[in-house]
Every structure is written in structure tokens, then in C-alpha cells.
Design a protein around this motif. Structure first.
Motif, PDB file in Angstrom:
ATOM      1  N   ALA A 208     -18.355  10.116  -3.939  1.00  0.00           N
ATOM      2  CA  ALA A 208     -17.305  11.103  -4.192  1.00  0.00           C
ATOM      3  C   ALA A 208     -16.329  10.597  -5.250  1.00  0.00           C
ATOM      4  CB  ALA A 208     -16.569  11.431  -2.892  1.00  0.00           C
ATOM      5  N   CYS A 209     -15.976   9.317  -5.164  1.00  0.00           N
ATOM      6  CA  CYS A 209     -15.062   8.729  -6.148  1.00  0.00           C
ATOM      7  C   CYS A 209     -15.647   8.806  -7.553  1.00  0.00           C
ATOM      8  CB  CYS A 209     -14.769   7.280  -5.802  1.00  0.00           C
ATOM      9  SG  CYS A 209     -13.638   7.034  -4.427  1.00  0.00           S
ATOM     10  N   ARG A 210     -16.877   8.339  -7.702  1.00  0.00           N
ATOM     11  CA  ARG A 210     -17.471   8.248  -9.036  1.00  0.00           C
ATOM     12  C   ARG A 210     -17.759   9.622  -9.618  1.00  0.00           C
ATOM     13  NH1 ARG A 210     -15.031   3.749  -9.651  1.00  0.00           N
ATOM     14  NH2 ARG A 210     -15.936   1.983  -8.529  1.00  0.00           N
ATOM     15  N   ALA A 211     -18.018  10.602  -8.742  1.00  0.00           N
ATOM     16  CA  ALA A 211     -18.270  11.958  -9.244  1.00  0.00           C
ATOM     17  C   ALA A 211     -17.020  12.565  -9.870  1.00  0.00           C
ATOM     18  CB  ALA A 211     -18.765  12.848  -8.101  1.00  0.00           C
ATOM     19  N   TYR A 212     -15.846  12.167  -9.349  1.00  0.00           N
ATOM     20  CA  TYR A 212     -14.611  12.811  -9.798  1.00  0.00           C
ATOM     21  C   TYR A 212     -13.615  11.846 -10.433  1.00  0.00           C
ATOM     22  CZ  TYR A 212     -16.531  16.793  -7.368  1.00  0.00           C
ATOM     23  OH  TYR A 212     -17.357  17.821  -6.990  1.00  0.00           O
ATOM     24  N   GLY A 213     -14.076  10.685 -10.882  1.00  0.00           N
ATOM     25  CA  GLY A 213     -13.244   9.817 -11.699  1.00  0.00           C
ATOM     26  C   GLY A 213     -12.220   8.997 -10.961  1.00  0.00           C
ATOM     27  N   LEU A 214     -12.533   8.602  -9.726  1.00  0.00           N
ATOM     28  CA  LEU A 214     -11.595   7.824  -8.920  1.00  0.00           C
ATOM     29  C   LEU A 214     -12.087   6.395  -8.713  1.00  0.00           C
ATOM     30  CD1 LEU A 214     -10.927  10.456  -6.101  1.00  0.00           C
ATOM     31  CD2 LEU A 214      -9.605  10.112  -8.198  1.00  0.00           C
ATOM     32  N   ARG A 215     -11.169   5.473  -8.467  1.00  0.00           N
ATOM     33  CA  ARG A 215     -11.527   4.127  -8.070  1.00  0.00           C
ATOM     34  C   ARG A 215     -11.885   4.127  -6.580  1.00  0.00           C
ATOM     35  NH1 ARG A 215      -6.634   3.677 -10.450  1.00  0.00           N
ATOM     36  NH2 ARG A 215      -5.660   2.988  -8.506  1.00  0.00           N
ATOM     37  N   ALA A 216     -12.817   3.248  -6.200  1.00  0.00           N
ATOM     38  CA  ALA A 216     -13.254   3.146  -4.806  1.00  0.00           C
ATOM     39  C   ALA A 216     -12.908   1.758  -4.279  1.00  0.00           C
ATOM     40  CB  ALA A 216     -14.751   3.390  -4.699  1.00  0.00           C
ATOM     41  N   ILE A 217     -12.141   1.698  -3.190  1.00  0.00           N
ATOM     42  CA  ILE A 217     -11.645   0.431  -2.659  1.00  0.00           C
ATOM     43  C   ILE A 217     -12.034   0.299  -1.188  1.00  0.00           C
ATOM     44  CG2 ILE A 217      -9.611  -1.013  -2.330  1.00  0.00           C
ATOM     45  CD1 ILE A 217     -10.210  -0.308  -5.275  1.00  0.00           C
ATOM     46  N   ASP A 218     -12.596  -0.853  -0.844  1.00  0.00           N
ATOM     47  CA  ASP A 218     -12.938  -1.124   0.545  1.00  0.00           C
ATOM     48  C   ASP A 218     -11.701  -1.627   1.288  1.00  0.00           C
ATOM     49  OD1 ASP A 218     -14.494  -1.373   2.807  1.00  0.00           O
ATOM     50  OD2 ASP A 218     -15.230  -3.370   2.304  1.00  0.00           O
ATOM     51  N   GLY A 219     -11.675  -1.365   2.575  1.00  0.00           N
ATOM     52  CA  GLY A 219     -10.502  -1.683   3.371  1.00  0.00           C
ATOM     53  C   GLY A 219     -10.530  -3.057   4.013  1.00  0.00           C
ATOM     54  N   PRO A 220      -9.920  -3.210   5.171  1.00  0.00           N
ATOM     55  CA  PRO A 220      -9.653  -4.537   5.723  1.00  0.00           C
ATOM     56  C   PRO A 220     -10.844  -5.180   6.428  1.00  0.00           C
ATOM     57  CG  PRO A 220      -8.769  -2.865   7.173  1.00  0.00           C
ATOM     58  CD  PRO A 220      -9.263  -2.145   5.960  1.00  0.00           C
ATOM     59  N   PHE A 221     -10.763  -6.504   6.519  1.00  0.00           N
ATOM     60  CA  PHE A 221     -11.650  -7.320   7.346  1.00  0.00           C
ATOM     61  C   PHE A 221     -10.728  -8.092   8.274  1.00  0.00           C
ATOM     62  CE2 PHE A 221     -14.015 -11.169   8.389  1.00  0.00           C
ATOM     63  CZ  PHE A 221     -15.286 -10.675   8.661  1.00  0.00           C
ATOM     64  N   GLY A 222     -10.824  -7.807   9.569  1.00  0.00           N
ATOM     65  CA  GLY A 222      -9.805  -8.249  10.497  1.00  0.00           C
ATOM     66  C   GLY A 222      -9.761  -9.729  10.805  1.00  0.00           C
ATOM     67  N   ASP A 223     -10.904 -10.410  10.757  1.00  0.00           N
ATOM     68  CA  ASP A 223     -10.943 -11.816  11.158  1.00  0.00           C
ATOM     69  C   ASP A 223     -10.642 -12.711   9.952  1.00  0.00           C
ATOM     70  OD1 ASP A 223     -11.363 -14.280  12.237  1.00  0.00           O
ATOM     71  OD2 ASP A 223     -13.414 -13.905  12.930  1.00  0.00           O
ATOM     72  N   PHE A 224      -9.354 -13.009   9.744  1.00  0.00           N
ATOM     73  CA  PHE A 224      -8.995 -13.805   8.564  1.00  0.00           C
ATOM     74  C   PHE A 224      -9.313 -15.288   8.740  1.00  0.00           C
ATOM     75  CE2 PHE A 224      -5.063 -12.922  10.959  1.00  0.00           C
ATOM     76  CZ  PHE A 224      -4.680 -14.197  11.313  1.00  0.00           C
ATOM     77  N   SER A 225      -9.864 -15.653   9.908  1.00  0.00           N
ATOM     78  CA  SER A 225     -10.338 -17.028  10.099  1.00  0.00           C
ATOM     79  C   SER A 225     -11.815 -17.168   9.733  1.00  0.00           C
ATOM     80  CB  SER A 225     -10.131 -17.465  11.552  1.00  0.00           C
ATOM     81  OG  SER A 225     -10.951 -16.714  12.432  1.00  0.00           O
ATOM     82  N   ASP A 226     -12.430 -16.093   9.238  1.00  0.00           N
ATOM     83  CA  ASP A 226     -13.851 -16.080   8.890  1.00  0.00           C
ATOM     84  C   ASP A 226     -14.026 -15.731   7.411  1.00  0.00           C
ATOM     85  OD1 ASP A 226     -16.604 -15.893   8.764  1.00  0.00           O
ATOM     86  OD2 ASP A 226     -16.744 -14.066   9.984  1.00  0.00           O
TER      87      ASP A 226
END
Length: 317
Positions: A208-226
Motif C-alpha cells: 500500500a505504501c509503495r503504490a501511493y508514494g509513502l515510506r514504510a516503517i516497521d514497529g517495535p521489538f519488545g525484548d531489548f535484551s535480545d
């Protein structure tokens, strides 16, 4: 190629996006001095209701007192959801008091295009009323079943007129809760699922992002010890077309920058692809070979993607 094209609306370097609770001024100062490309000052989930008003004041003060652009950063504010009474005051106060300093507003739990229309209408009026000349962008979090069901329509909203929407983010935790998925893991692999549980959702958002000219960003990864788990998730997102990932802890910033930066060998190969194709073009050929592999117009597009990112990183450093 279709005659209908939606070029990228706004190029921004967004390999790493550090989430910072606006209720903590010390963390804001550390984020400004750190290596993240993007920082968003959070007024939503990371802030308890009794602290909402003070967090908003902290965010406005930080926007005005810190030279974010001079530090090589894009700064965003995540406002509260449209289903809360905090949201309108977030938009009004941030825009009226720091509308020439904030780069984007991150809108959580967007479910339908009208959600963005409401925020955009408010931002338009405040900019006009205050005589602001800096155009503030919007970014939307896709983190509910409703939002994913309407993700194409939400992205298409950006392609109409002079809309402000620049990027979509995948909010895995609230999305999992919205689906009632049997997991309490934020962003990692589920041992009960054969593969990546969020592959289909991220892929749909990226398309959807690439079809309409938007950047695509992945969200969080909860285990910051990994850190290895974080890198593995970032690599999966990058393979699907995301250009960056959230960091919920400063230690994750360098990991995101590493994964979403093209290796030097990849940049060198991209330049060689363009060189060989220019030679082929001069000789009247539409395709060429490089290291025993065919390259053509599609190879040129992929190479240009690498070089645009490499140039943006070089400009920052």
C-alpha cells in the motif's frame, strides 16, 4: 508501467526511529544527542493519564529548545488517539506553540481515511491561522484490524491533492491485541507459528505504501535484551520493503542503522550496474551482463534505490 504513478511524497532518512516518552525530559535530551535518524516524542502509550498534560509541555519545550535538524534528526510527536479527549489539545498546543519546529505528527490507531482527514484539517487551519510556513507532515500507525482492513484506502488518501501523509508504521503490539492473536510477544517470532506471524500484515502495508508514494516503517521489538532477535526482525522487514524500524531502547538504534544501511559492497555493485547499463545503452542494447548475471531496466531501478539511500546516509554523516 501504468500511466497512473504516485512518486515518493517525501524522502527522509528513517532507518532508526527512537521512541521517547515525553514525560521524561532527560531521555529526550539523550535522544537528541544520540545516533537515531528519527525521534518521536510520545504523548500516547508511554505516558500515563495523570502525566499527559506535563508530557505535552515537555514535548513543546524540547521542540523549541533543541536544534533537531542541526543534529541531523527528524523529530516527530505521537499524539493521542482520536478516541481520547487528549488528542485535540495535543494537535492544537503542539502546532500553535511549536508548529515551525516539529517535522511530523504520528497519528496512532488510524482505522479509516477520515481519521487522517480530521487531523489534517486541524493542522491546515492552525498553520494558516498562525502564519506558519513550515509544512508539517503526517504519519499513520496501522495497528488495528480496522486499519489493516482499510490500509489501501488510507494510503490512497495520501495520493489525493496536497495531502500531508508521508509514511505508514506497523504497530505490532496493538495489532496483535486487536486480532486477539495468541501471543504476548512484541515483534518477535512465535514458536507456535511456522514462520513469521506478521509477514502478511507487513507485506500488505508495504505494498500500500509503495503504490501511493509513502515510506514504510516497521514497529517495535519488545525484548531489548535480545539484539540478535531485533536484527533478525529488522532484516525480515527490510526484505519486505520497509526502510526503517522503531527502537524502544537506545541500544536498538545502532542495530537498525546497521540493518537498513546498504553494505559498501552493495553500493559498489549498484554503481557498477549503472555503469554497465550506460555502456549497453550507448551500444544500442537494452540489457547487459555483470559478473555473469543479466541486468536490465529493473536492475537499474533497484540500483537507484540503493544509491538514493547511500547518498542520504552520506549527507547525514
Amino acid at each position: 508501467m501504468s500511466h497512473t504513478l504516485h512518486p515518493l511524497r517525501k524522502q527522509r532518512l528513517q532507518r532508526s526511529e527512537l521512541a521517547v516518552p515525553a514525560s521524561n525530559p532527560t531521555m529526550i535530551e539523550k535522544a537528541a544527542a544520540g545516533p537515531a535518524d528519527y525521534v518521536f516524542l510520545d504523548l500516547e502509550d508511554a505516558v500515563a493519564p495523570p502525566e499527559k498534560e506535563q508530557a505535552r509541555k515537555n514535548a513543546i519545550e524540547a521542540l523549541n529548545d533543541i536544534d533537531w535538524a542541526g543534529l541531523g534528526k527528524t523529530v516527530s510527536v505521537r499524539i493521542n488517539g482520536l478516541d481520547t479527549h487528549y488528542m485535540y489539545r495535543d494537535v492544537v498546543d503542539v502546532m500553535e506553540q511549536a508548529g515551525d519546529r516539529v517535522h511530523t505528527l504520528l497519528v496512532p490507531k488510524v482505522g479509516v481515511p477520515a481519521d487522517l482527514y480530521m487531523v489534517e484539517a486541524m493542522v491546515n487551519q492552525i498553520e494558516q491561522g498562525c502564519g506558519l510556513t513550515t509544512r508539517v507532515g503526517l504519519e499513520a500507525l496501522i495497528e488495528t484490524a480496522l486499519g489493516m482492513a482499510n490500509v489501501e484506502a488510507i494510503a490512497q488518501f495520501a495520493g489525493q491533492g496536497q495531502g500531508r501523509l508521508e509514511a505508514l508504521h506497523f504497530g505490532v503490539a496493538d495489532y496483535a491485541a486487536s486480532l486477539r492473536a495468541r501471543t504476548t510477544n512484541i515483534g518477535g517470532l512465535n514458536p507456535d507459528y511456522p514462520g513469521d506471524q506478521w509477514h502478511a500484515a507487513i507485506s500488505r502495508m508495504v505494498v500500500a505504501c509503495r503504490a501511493y508514494g509513502l515510506r514504510a516503517i516497521d514497529g517495535p521489538f519488545g525484548d531489548f535484551s535480545d539484539p540478535e532477535g531485533y536484527k533478525a526482525g529488522a532484516k525480515r522487514a527490510a526484505a519486505l520493503g520497509c526502510e526503517g524500524k522503531w527502537a524502544i531502547h537506545p541500544s536498538q538504534v545502532a542495530l537498525a542503522n546497521e540493518v537498513f544501511s546498504p553494505p559498501e559492497a552493495e553500493v559498489t555493485r549498484a554503481r557498477r550496474i549503472l555503469e554497465e547499463l550506460r555502456k549497453a545503452e550507448a551500444e544500442g542494447r537494452g540489457a547487459a551482463s555483470l559478473d555473469g548475471k543479466m541486468i536490465d531496466a529493473a536492475s537499474e531501478k533497484m540500483a537507484n534505490n540503493v544509491l538514493v539511500l547511500a547518498d542520504a546516509i552520506a549527507a547525514k554523516t
